[in-house]
Scaffold this motif. Sequence first.
Motif, PDB file in Angstrom:
ATOM      1  N   ILE A  55       0.867  -1.319  -0.070  1.00  0.00           N
ATOM      2  CA  ILE A  55       0.083   0.055   0.181  1.00  0.00           C
ATOM      3  C   ILE A  55       0.740   1.529   0.091  1.00  0.00           C
ATOM      4  O   ILE A  55       0.516   2.123  -0.778  1.00  0.00           O
ATOM      5  CB  ILE A  55      -1.138   0.135   1.161  1.00  0.00           C
ATOM      6  CG1 ILE A  55      -1.808  -1.088   1.105  1.00  0.00           C
ATOM      7  CG2 ILE A  55      -1.783   1.564   1.484  1.00  0.00           C
ATOM      8  CD1 ILE A  55      -2.867  -1.364   2.260  1.00  0.00           C
ATOM      9  N   ALA A  56       2.024   1.045   0.669  1.00  0.00           N
ATOM     10  CA  ALA A  56       2.703   2.390   0.854  1.00  0.00           C
ATOM     11  C   ALA A  56       3.652   2.835  -0.636  1.00  0.00           C
ATOM     12  O   ALA A  56       3.649   3.924  -0.951  1.00  0.00           O
ATOM     13  CB  ALA A  56       3.953   2.087   1.946  1.00  0.00           C
ATOM     14  N   ALA A  70      -8.339   6.882  -7.376  1.00  0.00           N
ATOM     15  CA  ALA A  70      -9.433   5.851  -7.619  1.00  0.00           C
ATOM     16  C   ALA A  70      -8.740   4.494  -8.342  1.00  0.00           C
ATOM     17  O   ALA A  70      -8.960   3.555  -8.140  1.00  0.00           O
ATOM     18  CB  ALA A  70     -10.401   6.409  -8.307  1.00  0.00           C
ATOM     19  N   LEU A  71      -7.787   4.742  -9.255  1.00  0.00           N
ATOM     20  CA  LEU A  71      -7.122   3.919 -10.160  1.00  0.00           C
ATOM     21  C   LEU A  71      -6.279   2.953  -8.991  1.00  0.00           C
ATOM     22  O   LEU A  71      -6.390   1.627  -9.139  1.00  0.00           O
ATOM     23  CB  LEU A  71      -6.136   4.274 -11.311  1.00  0.00           C
ATOM     24  CG  LEU A  71      -5.439   3.421 -11.830  1.00  0.00           C
ATOM     25  CD1 LEU A  71      -6.597   2.320 -12.712  1.00  0.00           C
ATOM     26  CD2 LEU A  71      -4.718   4.203 -12.929  1.00  0.00           C
ATOM     27  N   LEU A 113      -5.632  -2.345  -6.289  1.00  0.00           N
ATOM     28  CA  LEU A 113      -5.509  -2.907  -5.032  1.00  0.00           C
ATOM     29  C   LEU A 113      -6.348  -3.970  -4.834  1.00  0.00           C
ATOM     30  O   LEU A 113      -6.104  -5.134  -4.556  1.00  0.00           O
ATOM     31  CB  LEU A 113      -5.455  -1.978  -3.766  1.00  0.00           C
ATOM     32  CG  LEU A 113      -4.307  -1.422  -3.574  1.00  0.00           C
ATOM     33  CD1 LEU A 113      -4.149  -0.265  -2.632  1.00  0.00           C
ATOM     34  CD2 LEU A 113      -2.877  -2.369  -3.369  1.00  0.00           C
ATOM     35  N   VAL A 114      -7.883  -3.442  -4.879  1.00  0.00           N
ATOM     36  CA  VAL A 114      -8.901  -4.435  -4.769  1.00  0.00           C
ATOM     37  C   VAL A 114      -8.992  -5.527  -5.913  1.00  0.00           C
ATOM     38  O   VAL A 114      -9.090  -6.780  -5.556  1.00  0.00           O
ATOM     39  CB  VAL A 114     -10.290  -3.687  -5.099  1.00  0.00           C
ATOM     40  CG1 VAL A 114     -11.528  -4.564  -5.017  1.00  0.00           C
ATOM     41  CG2 VAL A 114     -10.269  -2.709  -3.999  1.00  0.00           C
ATOM     42  N   VAL A 115      -8.718  -5.220  -7.088  1.00  0.00           N
ATOM     43  CA  VAL A 115      -8.574  -6.517  -8.055  1.00  0.00           C
ATOM     44  C   VAL A 115      -7.628  -7.205  -7.963  1.00  0.00           C
ATOM     45  O   VAL A 115      -7.481  -8.383  -8.201  1.00  0.00           O
ATOM     46  CB  VAL A 115      -8.857  -5.587  -9.661  1.00  0.00           C
ATOM     47  CG1 VAL A 115      -8.440  -6.875 -10.697  1.00  0.00           C
ATOM     48  CG2 VAL A 115      -9.938  -4.845 -10.032  1.00  0.00           C
ATOM     49  N   VAL A 128       1.972  -8.238  -7.554  1.00  0.00           N
ATOM     50  CA  VAL A 128       2.166  -8.026  -8.925  1.00  0.00           C
ATOM     51  C   VAL A 128       0.891  -7.779  -9.779  1.00  0.00           C
ATOM     52  O   VAL A 128       0.984  -7.027 -10.673  1.00  0.00           O
ATOM     53  CB  VAL A 128       3.049  -9.258  -9.596  1.00  0.00           C
ATOM     54  CG1 VAL A 128       4.280  -9.359  -8.988  1.00  0.00           C
ATOM     55  CG2 VAL A 128       2.134 -10.583  -9.340  1.00  0.00           C
ATOM     56  N   ASN A 129      -0.177  -8.471  -9.383  1.00  0.00           N
ATOM     57  CA  ASN A 129      -1.461  -8.367 -10.003  1.00  0.00           C
ATOM     58  C   ASN A 129      -1.700  -6.813  -9.981  1.00  0.00           C
ATOM     59  O   ASN A 129      -2.422  -6.279 -10.996  1.00  0.00           O
ATOM     60  CB  ASN A 129      -2.630  -9.127  -9.497  1.00  0.00           C
ATOM     61  CG  ASN A 129      -2.373 -10.571  -9.793  1.00  0.00           C
ATOM     62  OD1 ASN A 129      -1.631 -10.981 -10.753  1.00  0.00           O
ATOM     63  ND2 ASN A 129      -3.241 -11.388  -9.157  1.00  0.00           N
TER      64      ASN A 129
END
Length: 291
Positions: free
Chosen positions: A12-13, A40-41, A46-48, A164-165
């Motif tokens: 996240i950082a 937003a991107l 992160l979610v995806v 990586v995703n």
Amino acid sequence: MKRIVLFLATNIAVMLVMTVILSMLGVNHYLTAKGLTLGALAVFSLVVGFTGSIFSLLISKPMAKWSTGARVIDNPASSTEFWLVNTVKTLSQRAGIAMPEVAVYNGEPNAFATGAFKNSALVAVSTGLLESMTKEEVEAVLGHEVAHIANGDMVTMTLIQGVVNTFVVFLSRIAAYAVDSFLSKNDENHTPGLGFHIASFVFQILFGIGASLIVAWFSRQREFRADAGAAKLLGDRQPMINALARLGGMAPGELPQSMAAVGISDKPGWAELFSTHPPMAQRIAALQQLK
């Protein structure tokens, strides 16, 4: 748990730092004009990036049982099954983890360990492995799988895949916006359309190939660690060396594609850089160099 939190916090950082840097370079202004903000991107990525990886980890054990037809040994029905359960119990105690479920499945020589949590994992061996290897060699293979569990390798690989995703999703869309903007530079009112989606798809494939190289490299490193872990659990590296030499002379039993990385061995990919397991010769050499 501490490692998981640290890994996620680090990712996240990095995303936040990248977002700030791109904003300073004016990319955020450009994206906002196109209908999307970096923040937003980043959240979307992160979610995806993590949703699929974490979900796959949570269902890994039941899916492994279902896809391989593995039968958990609840009540040993033979001396071999009794020995298997006792051996895994001894190894797991040495490794400091809870007793995993032990299973057997029909197939060519292979074995795997899986599970979302260190203290509720599964170790499975194939009938081909039991029939073609000595008890000492099978014990080494079991030690290798228990070492994977003790090292938290299933969680580590899930986190790496999620990271990586995330970057694949994030960077592919940034690149797609750049391409779409270049193609429509004479249209000030242009908004992302078919060109953006096509470019995003292409970049996701290209970046995904690069991501696969990273994940495969980490997977190969964990195999070396698990081999060394087995030697430590057994108090001797020779049984693991013998087991690897034996496996090197046999065609590995195929596992479902989604489980290829968790087996004791695997068929090499079309290029070594994409292989989840190092060549047997390298694994043996690494063990021989252990002090």
